[in-house]
Enzyme design. Sequence first.
Site, PDB file in Angstrom:
ATOM      1  N   PHE A  78     -37.194  39.497  42.601  1.00 45.27           N
ATOM      2  CA  PHE A  78     -38.102  40.512  42.081  1.00 45.27           C
ATOM      3  C   PHE A  78     -37.483  41.156  40.852  1.00 45.27           C
ATOM      4  O   PHE A  78     -36.307  41.524  40.865  1.00 45.27           O
ATOM      5  CB  PHE A  78     -38.370  41.597  43.127  1.00 45.27           C
ATOM      6  CG  PHE A  78     -39.024  41.079  44.372  1.00 45.27           C
ATOM      7  CD1 PHE A  78     -40.379  40.775  44.385  1.00 45.27           C
ATOM      8  CD2 PHE A  78     -38.291  40.902  45.532  1.00 45.27           C
ATOM      9  CE1 PHE A  78     -40.988  40.293  45.526  1.00 45.27           C
ATOM     10  CE2 PHE A  78     -38.898  40.421  46.686  1.00 45.27           C
ATOM     11  CZ  PHE A  78     -40.255  40.113  46.689  1.00 45.27           C
ATOM     12  N   SER A 114     -28.400  40.605  38.742  1.00 46.75           N
ATOM     13  CA  SER A 114     -29.059  40.677  40.039  1.00 46.75           C
ATOM     14  C   SER A 114     -28.200  41.269  41.145  1.00 46.75           C
ATOM     15  O   SER A 114     -26.977  41.136  41.146  1.00 46.75           O
ATOM     16  CB  SER A 114     -29.472  39.271  40.484  1.00 46.75           C
ATOM     17  OG  SER A 114     -30.328  38.669  39.554  1.00 46.75           O
ATOM     18  N   ILE A 125     -33.180  38.143  49.291  1.00 48.03           N
ATOM     19  CA  ILE A 125     -33.941  38.955  48.337  1.00 48.03           C
ATOM     20  C   ILE A 125     -33.039  39.263  47.151  1.00 48.03           C
ATOM     21  O   ILE A 125     -31.910  39.738  47.320  1.00 48.03           O
ATOM     22  CB  ILE A 125     -34.427  40.269  48.983  1.00 48.03           C
ATOM     23  CG1 ILE A 125     -35.232  39.995  50.256  1.00 48.03           C
ATOM     24  CG2 ILE A 125     -35.189  41.116  47.981  1.00 48.03           C
ATOM     25  CD1 ILE A 125     -36.477  39.162  50.057  1.00 48.03           C
ATOM     26  N   GLU A 126     -33.543  39.002  45.967  1.00 48.27           N
ATOM     27  CA  GLU A 126     -32.820  39.254  44.727  1.00 48.27           C
ATOM     28  C   GLU A 126     -33.610  40.295  43.928  1.00 48.27           C
ATOM     29  O   GLU A 126     -34.811  40.132  43.719  1.00 48.27           O
ATOM     30  CB  GLU A 126     -32.719  37.949  43.943  1.00 48.27           C
ATOM     31  CG  GLU A 126     -31.944  38.006  42.661  1.00 48.27           C
ATOM     32  CD  GLU A 126     -31.861  36.628  41.994  1.00 48.27           C
ATOM     33  OE1 GLU A 126     -31.326  36.586  40.859  1.00 48.27           O
ATOM     34  OE2 GLU A 126     -32.326  35.624  42.557  1.00 48.27           O
ATOM     35  N   ILE A 127     -32.945  41.371  43.545  1.00 46.17           N
ATOM     36  CA  ILE A 127     -33.542  42.397  42.696  1.00 46.17           C
ATOM     37  C   ILE A 127     -32.828  42.324  41.362  1.00 46.17           C
ATOM     38  O   ILE A 127     -31.605  42.408  41.306  1.00 46.17           O
ATOM     39  CB  ILE A 127     -33.417  43.803  43.301  1.00 46.17           C
ATOM     40  CG1 ILE A 127     -34.105  43.849  44.662  1.00 46.17           C
ATOM     41  CG2 ILE A 127     -33.996  44.849  42.352  1.00 46.17           C
ATOM     42  CD1 ILE A 127     -33.859  45.121  45.431  1.00 46.17           C
TER      43      ILE A 127
END
Length: 131
Positions: A78, A114, A125-127
């Site tokens: 994301f 990230s 989940i990668e931000i």
Amino acid sequence: MVQVTSLDHLVLTVADLAATVAFYQDGLGMEMQRFRAADGSNRWALKFGDQKINLHQAGAEFEPKARFATPGSADLCFLSDTPLEDWQAHLQAQGIALEMGPVPRSGATGAIVSLYLRDPDGNLIEISNRI
């Protein structure tokens, strides 16, 4: 020439709907949305921007579905305009452990940096922030 232009939604198969909604709503700021599908069934989604994640309860998935619909098999990235330092503080306050980061990565349109974490099903989940 035919081609797709954007992602409308994706589906996550989840073991615990309430835990998933709490994680994505409180942890990632997504909006929970109940909707009536074209087939008349009531469904749940997580909305963010112009996209959404539809949720299927493991063992009660809607048809058609992925051949191997399994909780914890996704790897999602994301993008966010919020600095990763702010994300780190927010995630820590929510009791969400970081798995890795910040680390440089390659995104769909260029360089990103990230953070990695896991949702309640173990999905990666990668931000990310664009550089």
